[in-house]
Write a protein that holds these residues in place. Structure first.
Motif, mmCIF file in Angstrom:
data_model
loop_
_atom_site.group_PDB
_atom_site.id
_atom_site.type_symbol
_atom_site.label_atom_id
_atom_site.label_comp_id
_atom_site.label_asym_id
_atom_site.label_seq_id
_atom_site.Cartn_x
_atom_site.Cartn_y
_atom_site.Cartn_z
ATOM 1 N N MET A 1 0.846 -1.183 0.000
ATOM 2 C CA MET A 1 0.000 0.000 0.000
ATOM 3 C C MET A 1 0.891 1.247 0.000
ATOM 4 N N SER A 2 0.618 2.138 -0.926
ATOM 5 C CA SER A 2 1.370 3.380 -1.051
ATOM 6 C C SER A 2 1.150 4.262 0.181
ATOM 7 N N SER A 3 2.094 5.152 0.449
ATOM 8 C CA SER A 3 2.014 6.033 1.612
ATOM 9 C C SER A 3 0.977 7.139 1.387
ATOM 10 N N CYS A 4 0.123 7.334 2.365
ATOM 11 C CA CYS A 4 -0.896 8.380 2.307
ATOM 12 C C CYS A 4 -0.442 9.568 3.140
ATOM 13 N N ILE A 5 -0.809 10.763 2.680
ATOM 14 C CA ILE A 5 -0.427 11.988 3.381
ATOM 15 C C ILE A 5 -1.628 12.915 3.488
ATOM 16 N N GLN A 6 -1.516 13.855 4.427
ATOM 17 C CA GLN A 6 -2.468 14.953 4.521
ATOM 18 C C GLN A 6 -1.688 16.237 4.288
ATOM 19 N N VAL A 7 -2.144 17.016 3.332
ATOM 20 C CA VAL A 7 -1.500 18.286 2.990
ATOM 21 C C VAL A 7 -2.408 19.406 3.483
ATOM 22 N N THR A 8 -1.815 20.425 4.069
ATOM 23 C CA THR A 8 -2.603 21.580 4.495
ATOM 24 C C THR A 8 -2.175 22.821 3.724
ATOM 25 N N THR A 9 -3.155 23.651 3.451
ATOM 26 C CA THR A 9 -2.916 24.978 2.907
ATOM 27 C C THR A 9 -4.000 25.885 3.474
ATOM 28 N N THR A 10 -3.746 27.171 3.459
ATOM 29 C CA THR A 10 -4.751 28.147 3.885
ATOM 30 C C THR A 10 -4.985 29.117 2.738
ATOM 31 N N THR A 11 -6.194 29.673 2.707
ATOM 32 C CA THR A 11 -6.549 30.641 1.669
ATOM 33 C C THR A 11 -7.187 31.866 2.307
ATOM 34 N N ALA A 12 -7.242 32.930 1.530
ATOM 35 C CA ALA A 12 -7.819 34.177 2.031
ATOM 36 C C ALA A 12 -9.340 34.156 2.034
#
Length: 106
Positions: A1-12
């Motif tokens: 199973m491939s590695s899963c990630i959580q990416v965060t970004t913020t917007t205006a």
């Protein structure tokens, strides 16, 4: 199973967050994007302490898609230097992680 990630970004704005979320899911760069907000961010920018109201995007994807996802966020984002941070998902239900991978495969 491939590695899963959580990416965060913020917007205006909420609209910008929704635009990024829809693009990432439509392009299969993310299985899910949750948008939370408004939030208050305090940070140092160009030598001054700033405070801003922002919207937080929590993006679920596979590590192998990170570079393409980062490029997409940068191309759609209004910030000069957007927050783009990835953390590994070290545990999760087998069913959810399998769904995540299936939804991000081309």
């Amino acid at each position: 199973m491939s590695s899963c990630i959580q990416v965060t970004t913020t917007t205006a704005t909420k609209e910008e967050a929704q635009k990024i979320a829809c693009h990432l899911v439509e392009q299969k760069l993310a299985a899910c994007v949750q948008i939370a907000g408004p939030i208050i961010s305090t940070y140092r920018w160009k030598g001054k302490v700033e405070t801003a109201t922002e919207w937080l995007c929590l993006i679920k994807t596979q590590e192998s898609l990170y570079l393409e996802l980062e490029k997409a966020i940068i191309s759609l984002h209004s910030y000069e230097t957007p927050e783009i941070i990835a953390v590994e998902i070290i545990k999760g239900s087998r069913e959810y992680l399998s769904w995540l991978q299936n939804e991000t495969e081309n």
